[in-house]
Design a protein around this motif. Structure first.
Motif, PDB file in Angstrom:
ATOM      1  N   ASP A   6      -9.223  36.685 -40.122  1.00 24.48           N
ATOM      2  CA  ASP A   6      -7.944  36.144 -39.672  1.00 24.48           C
ATOM      3  C   ASP A   6      -8.018  34.639 -39.821  1.00 24.48           C
ATOM      4  N   ALA A   7      -6.937  34.041 -40.293  1.00 29.99           N
ATOM      5  CA  ALA A   7      -6.924  32.590 -40.482  1.00 29.99           C
ATOM      6  C   ALA A   7      -5.503  32.061 -40.327  1.00 29.99           C
ATOM      7  N   PRO A   8      -5.383  30.841 -39.810  1.00 29.04           N
ATOM      8  CA  PRO A   8      -4.055  30.227 -39.733  1.00 29.04           C
ATOM      9  C   PRO A   8      -3.667  29.630 -41.087  1.00 29.04           C
ATOM     10  N   ILE A   9      -2.389  29.686 -41.393  1.00 26.86           N
ATOM     11  CA  ILE A   9      -1.853  29.034 -42.596  1.00 26.86           C
ATOM     12  C   ILE A   9      -1.688  27.556 -42.287  1.00 26.86           C
ATOM     13  N   TRP A  10      -2.168  26.712 -43.178  1.00 27.13           N
ATOM     14  CA  TRP A  10      -1.964  25.273 -43.007  1.00 27.13           C
ATOM     15  C   TRP A  10      -1.296  24.704 -44.249  1.00 27.13           C
ATOM     16  N   VAL A  49      -6.481  39.343 -53.223  1.00 26.09           N
ATOM     17  CA  VAL A  49      -6.160  39.067 -51.823  1.00 26.09           C
ATOM     18  C   VAL A  49      -5.094  40.039 -51.349  1.00 26.09           C
ATOM     19  N   THR A  50      -5.238  40.495 -50.112  1.00 24.88           N
ATOM     20  CA  THR A  50      -4.214  41.311 -49.477  1.00 24.88           C
ATOM     21  C   THR A  50      -3.859  40.685 -48.137  1.00 24.88           C
ATOM     22  N   ILE A  51      -2.568  40.466 -47.950  1.00 21.01           N
ATOM     23  CA  ILE A  51      -2.020  40.052 -46.665  1.00 21.01           C
ATOM     24  C   ILE A  51      -0.828  40.956 -46.415  1.00 21.01           C
ATOM     25  N   VAL A  89      -2.756  34.963 -39.989  1.00 14.57           N
ATOM     26  CA  VAL A  89      -2.601  36.157 -40.817  1.00 14.57           C
ATOM     27  C   VAL A  89      -3.948  36.851 -40.982  1.00 14.57           C
ATOM     28  N   ALA A  90      -3.885  38.172 -41.152  1.00  8.76           N
ATOM     29  CA  ALA A  90      -5.072  38.972 -41.455  1.00  8.76           C
ATOM     30  C   ALA A  90      -5.216  39.030 -42.968  1.00  8.76           C
ATOM     31  N   VAL A  91      -6.405  38.720 -43.454  1.00  5.61           N
ATOM     32  CA  VAL A  91      -6.652  38.591 -44.890  1.00  5.61           C
ATOM     33  C   VAL A  91      -7.733  39.580 -45.330  1.00  5.61           C
ATOM     34  N   GLY A  92      -7.470  40.259 -46.436  1.00  6.57           N
ATOM     35  CA  GLY A  92      -8.485  41.036 -47.126  1.00  6.57           C
ATOM     36  C   GLY A  92      -8.763  40.336 -48.440  1.00  6.57           C
TER      37      GLY A  92
END
Length: 102
Positions: A6-10, A49-51, A89-92
């Motif tokens: 999980d990471a924030p969008i900046w 990448v999958t979001i 967001v959750a990222v694959g």
């Protein structure tokens, strides 16, 4: 081997206003070890990448400023997933183009 985080969008400041995610540092270190010798220009690494319901091919890039890899997040994905700067967001993430044994 897929990575999940999980990471924030900046967002970068105008005029560019690009949107990015930062790969967690421990994952970035492992990715760097696994891709030594097969990285592209500027140290880029090809990934899938999958979001949410969106999956696409792109590259991650090393950034000295954040001491990790950064993932550009294109407008079409942000629109499709209803997310923007500041959202978590959750990222694959899957490395592309590596030999199966890597």
């Amino acid at each position: 081997m897929p990575y999940r985080f999980d990471a924030p969008i900046w967002q970068t400041p105008p005029p560019g206003s690009w949107h990015f995610l930062t790969v967690p540092e421990e994952m970035a270190d492992e990715i760097d070890r696994r891709t030594t010798g097969v990285q592209g220009g500027f140290g880029s690494v090809k990934v899938e990448v999958t979001i949410g319901g969106s999956t696409w091919l792109t590259s991650i890039f090393p950034s000295k400023q954040v001491a990790s890899y950064i993932l550009p997040l294109k407008r079409s994905v942000r629109s499709a997933e209803g997310c923007g700067a500041g959202d978590m967001v959750a990222v694959g993430l899957v490395l592309v183009g590596l030999e199966p044994h890597s």
